[in-house]
Design an enzyme around this catalytic site. Structure first.
Site, PDB file in Angstrom:
ATOM      1  N   GLU A  65       0.831  -1.224   0.000  1.00  8.74           N
ATOM      2  CA  GLU A  65       0.000   0.000   0.000  1.00  8.74           C
ATOM      3  C   GLU A  65       0.863   1.272   0.000  1.00  8.74           C
ATOM      4  O   GLU A  65       0.541   2.265   0.642  1.00  8.74           O
ATOM      5  CB  GLU A  65      -1.022  -0.041   1.140  1.00  8.74           C
ATOM      6  CG  GLU A  65      -1.972  -1.219   0.935  1.00  8.74           C
ATOM      7  CD  GLU A  65      -3.305  -1.103   1.624  1.00  8.74           C
ATOM      8  OE1 GLU A  65      -3.744   0.031   1.867  1.00  8.74           O
ATOM      9  OE2 GLU A  65      -3.904  -2.161   1.877  1.00  8.74           O
TER      10      GLU A  65
HETATM   11  N1  CAA Z   1      -4.127  11.225  -3.108  1.00  2.63           N
HETATM   12  C1  CAA Z   1      -4.886  11.735  -4.111  1.00  2.63           C
HETATM   13  N2  CAA Z   1      -4.409  11.954  -5.336  1.00  2.63           N
HETATM   14  C2  CAA Z   1      -3.108  11.674  -5.562  1.00  2.63           C
HETATM   15  C3  CAA Z   1      -2.271  11.152  -4.570  1.00  2.63           C
HETATM   16  C4  CAA Z   1      -2.833  10.916  -3.293  1.00  2.63           C
HETATM   17  N3  CAA Z   1      -2.104  10.412  -2.290  1.00  2.63           N
HETATM   18  N4  CAA Z   1      -1.029  10.951  -5.105  1.00  2.63           N
HETATM   19  C5  CAA Z   1      -1.101  11.345  -6.373  1.00  2.63           C
HETATM   20  N5  CAA Z   1      -2.342  11.786  -6.648  1.00  2.63           N
HETATM   21  C6  CAA Z   1      -2.847  12.313  -7.922  1.00  2.63           C
HETATM   22  C7  CAA Z   1      -2.097  13.579  -8.319  1.00  2.63           C
HETATM   23  O1  CAA Z   1      -2.693  14.716  -7.731  1.00  2.63           O
HETATM   24  C8  CAA Z   1      -2.241  13.552  -9.827  1.00  2.63           C
HETATM   25  O2  CAA Z   1      -3.510  14.000 -10.168  1.00  2.63           O
HETATM   26  P1  CAA Z   1      -3.732  14.978 -11.471  1.00  2.63           P
HETATM   27  O3  CAA Z   1      -3.145  14.260 -12.636  1.00  2.63           O
HETATM   28  O4  CAA Z   1      -5.220  15.145 -11.557  1.00  2.63           O
HETATM   29  O5  CAA Z   1      -3.002  16.236 -11.170  1.00  2.63           O
HETATM   30  C9  CAA Z   1      -2.190  12.081 -10.160  1.00  2.63           C
HETATM   31  O6  CAA Z   1      -2.536  11.397  -8.963  1.00  2.63           O
HETATM   32  C10 CAA Z   1      -0.824  11.617 -10.624  1.00  2.63           C
HETATM   33  O7  CAA Z   1       0.062  11.956  -9.605  1.00  2.63           O
HETATM   34  P2  CAA Z   1       1.559  12.371  -9.910  1.00  2.63           P
HETATM   35  O8  CAA Z   1       1.626  13.287 -11.074  1.00  2.63           O
HETATM   36  O9  CAA Z   1       2.118  12.848  -8.627  1.00  2.63           O
HETATM   37  O10 CAA Z   1       2.170  10.961 -10.364  1.00  2.63           O
HETATM   38  P3  CAA Z   1       3.545  10.309 -10.012  1.00  2.63           P
HETATM   39  O11 CAA Z   1       3.680   9.176 -10.960  1.00  2.63           O
HETATM   40  O12 CAA Z   1       4.627  11.330  -9.931  1.00  2.63           O
HETATM   41  O13 CAA Z   1       3.336   9.762  -8.507  1.00  2.63           O
HETATM   42  C11 CAA Z   1       2.535   8.148  -6.906  1.00  2.63           C
HETATM   43  C12 CAA Z   1       2.268   8.959  -8.165  1.00  2.63           C
HETATM   44  C13 CAA Z   1       2.197   9.021  -5.716  1.00  2.63           C
HETATM   45  C14 CAA Z   1       3.978   7.721  -6.794  1.00  2.63           C
HETATM   46  C15 CAA Z   1       1.604   6.943  -7.047  1.00  2.63           C
HETATM   47  O14 CAA Z   1       1.961   6.190  -8.190  1.00  2.63           O
HETATM   48  C16 CAA Z   1       1.618   6.008  -5.847  1.00  2.63           C
HETATM   49  O15 CAA Z   1       0.976   6.302  -4.839  1.00  2.63           O
HETATM   50  N6  CAA Z   1       2.327   4.883  -5.952  1.00  2.63           N
HETATM   51  C17 CAA Z   1       2.247   3.827  -4.946  1.00  2.63           C
HETATM   52  C18 CAA Z   1       1.203   2.836  -5.343  1.00  2.63           C
HETATM   53  C19 CAA Z   1       0.781   1.989  -4.195  1.00  2.63           C
HETATM   54  O16 CAA Z   1       0.604   2.439  -3.081  1.00  2.63           O
HETATM   55  N7  CAA Z   1       0.577   0.723  -4.510  1.00  2.63           N
HETATM   56  C20 CAA Z   1       0.072  -0.194  -3.546  1.00  2.63           C
HETATM   57  C21 CAA Z   1      -0.605  -1.312  -4.247  1.00  2.63           C
HETATM   58  S1  CAA Z   1      -2.056  -1.837  -3.490  1.00  2.63           S
HETATM   59  C22 CAA Z   1      -1.586  -2.912  -2.286  1.00  2.63           C
HETATM   60  O17 CAA Z   1      -0.479  -3.008  -1.860  1.00  2.63           O
HETATM   61  C23 CAA Z   1      -2.759  -3.612  -1.752  1.00  2.63           C
HETATM   62  C24 CAA Z   1      -2.609  -4.898  -1.110  1.00  2.63           C
HETATM   63  O18 CAA Z   1      -2.934  -5.891  -1.709  1.00  2.63           O
HETATM   64  C25 CAA Z   1      -2.281  -4.968   0.332  1.00  2.63           C
END
Ligand code: CAA
Length: 379
Positions: A363
């Site tokens: 996550e």
């Molecule tokens: N809350 C809301 N919106 C968010 C956000 C958050 N925490 N983080 C990013 N966003 C939005 C941004 O505002 C942006 O929106 P717009 O395009 O409308 O402006 C969009 O998402 C893209 O964001 P970025 O431009 O910042 O993209 P990025 O590629 O630079 O970064 C990231 C994105 C934050 C790294 C994201 O990819 C991320 O959170 N990665 C981790 C994924 C994750 O947590 N995976 C877990 C898998 S599920 C799991 O583990 C479940 C299980 O089975 C236990």
């Protein structure tokens, strides 16, 4: 500022504590050793209302607040983090978004069964080449006349084989990058959907983590959640809440290990006295207790913000990064306090130490949490 839990919240905590002791503790070592999913135990968790705690009772949920949820997560995670992650995924990653963004028809058809614990759900975002970099989705949902055709592979899926209902993220328009990602409800048993390899893991070995393979799976239009292109935003919002659940899990793992180490330190004697009377052990216990208390405050703060309808993006990331690092530190120290006994399975702390590690990874890794926190600070 008010630190007192309500009667209802205390009752939920006590019920979870009792359930963990009576139902999760027996067999937890064997389930871990043999990587067996706690099927019967998770079924009972559903019957007791632990799988849809925050869902509106009109959809068969418990109608509780997030504080009650983190209290229950902490208690169950003290004993069995494999059972608690099944609960966390079902509550936070599956029920929450369906309730918030699903159509009435989707809620009646899927949410009621998920919230009551009749079936389990899974959240399918990660792929072999899209973990932290979640925007790089390669799974595709191609629009046809009256359905989408889903093709791709998902990885590291919690509840992978135990779930019946899967929320699957896929590109509906690859030209639009993350704004071309959509989210669909997929049922187990649909033609072309195969549950793949089960992962043989370091920790949470009772949790069934699988890859999933989708080959020309027909998904009806009515199974898309929200508009096309809404999927990435849906995933991010969902994970903001999911991270509170995992933070509570990490807190529980730390607290469970601490309680075992404290009890052991009062029983075990060296150099003519219980080891709890040696300052080297006392200082360890003091640091463990302090870190756990700080983690609990962060977890409860994030849960409270969510309950109050305020922004909890940063708070949940802070709670997760701190609680998961606390879980790692505290479990390592709990093994150390147990000495040689800590290194064998029957004393439980080695399992908790192995279970702790995943809380720094799933996550959103600790590094991703720091991205979320620093973006909030610098915005
Ligand atoms: N809350 C809301 N919106 C968010 C956000 C958050 N925490 N983080 C990013 N966003 C939005 C941004 O505002 C942006 O929106 P717009 O395009 O409308 O402006 C969009 O998402 C893209 O964001 P970025 O431009 O910042 O993209 P990025 O590629 O630079 O970064 C990231 C994105 C934050 C790294 C994201 O990819 C991320 O959170 N990665 C981790 C994924 C994750 O947590 N995976 C877990 C898998 S599920 C799991 O583990 C479940 C299980 O089975 C236990």
């Amino acid at each position: 500022m008010y630190f007192q839990l309500s009667e209802e919240q205390l009752a939920v905590r006590d019920a979870a504590r009792e359930f963990a002791k009576l139902e999760l503790l027996p067999g937890v070592v064997e389930r871990d050793t043999n990587a067996v999913f706690p099927k019967e135990q998770v079924k009972k968790m559903g019957e007791l209302g632990f799988l849809g705690m925050m869902v509106d009772p009109k959809y068969s949920g418990g109608g509780m607040d997030t504080i009650s949820y983190v209290l229950a997560m902490e208690e169950l995670s003290k004993i069995d983090a494999s059972a608690s992650v099944a609960m966390s995924v079902n509550n936070s990653l599956v029920c929450w978004g369906l309730e918030k963004y699903g159509t009435e028809e989707q809620k009646q058809k899927y949410l009621t069964r998920l919230a009551s614990g009749e079936v389990l759900g899974a959240f399918c975002l990660s792929e072999p080449e899209a973990g932290s970099d979640a925007t790089s989705q390669r799974t595709v949902a191609e629009k046809k006349e009256d359905h989408y055709l889903l093709n791709g592979v998902k990885n590291w899926i919690t509840n992978g084989s135990s779930a019946s209902i899967y929320l699957v993220f896929a590109q509906t328009d690859s030209q639009k990058a993350h704004k071309g990602i959509s989210v669909f409800i997929v049922e187990k048993g649909w033609e072309g959907f195969v549950v793949g390899k089960k992962e043989d893991k370091l920790g949470i070995r009772g949790s069934d983590t699988h890859s999933l393979i989708f080959t020309d799976v027909k998904v009806p239009f009515e199974n898309r959640i929200g508009e096309e292109g809404f999927g990435f935003s849906y995933a991010m919002e969902t994970l903001n809440g999911g991270r509170i659940g995992i933070a509570a899990q990490a807190l529980g793992i730390a607290a469970g290990a601490y309680e075992l180490a404290l009890a052991y330190s009062k029983e075990r004697k060296t150099f003519g006295k219980p080891i709890s009377q040696h300052q080297s052990i006392q200082f360890k216990l003091a640091d463990m207790a302090t870190q756990i208390e700080a983690a609990r405050l962060l977890v409860h703060k994030a849960a409270w913000l969510k309950d109050e309808g305020k922004d909890y993006t940063q708070a949940s990331a802070m709670a997760k990064v701190f609680a998961s690092e606390t879980a790692m530190n505290v479990t390592i120290e709990a093994v150390q306090i147990h000495g040689g006994y800590g290194y064998v399975k029957e004393y439980h702390v080695e399992r908790l130490m192995r279970d702790a590690k995943i809380t720094q990874i799933y996550e959103g890794t600790s590094e991703i949490q720091r991205i979320v926190i620093s973006r909030g600070i610098l915005r």
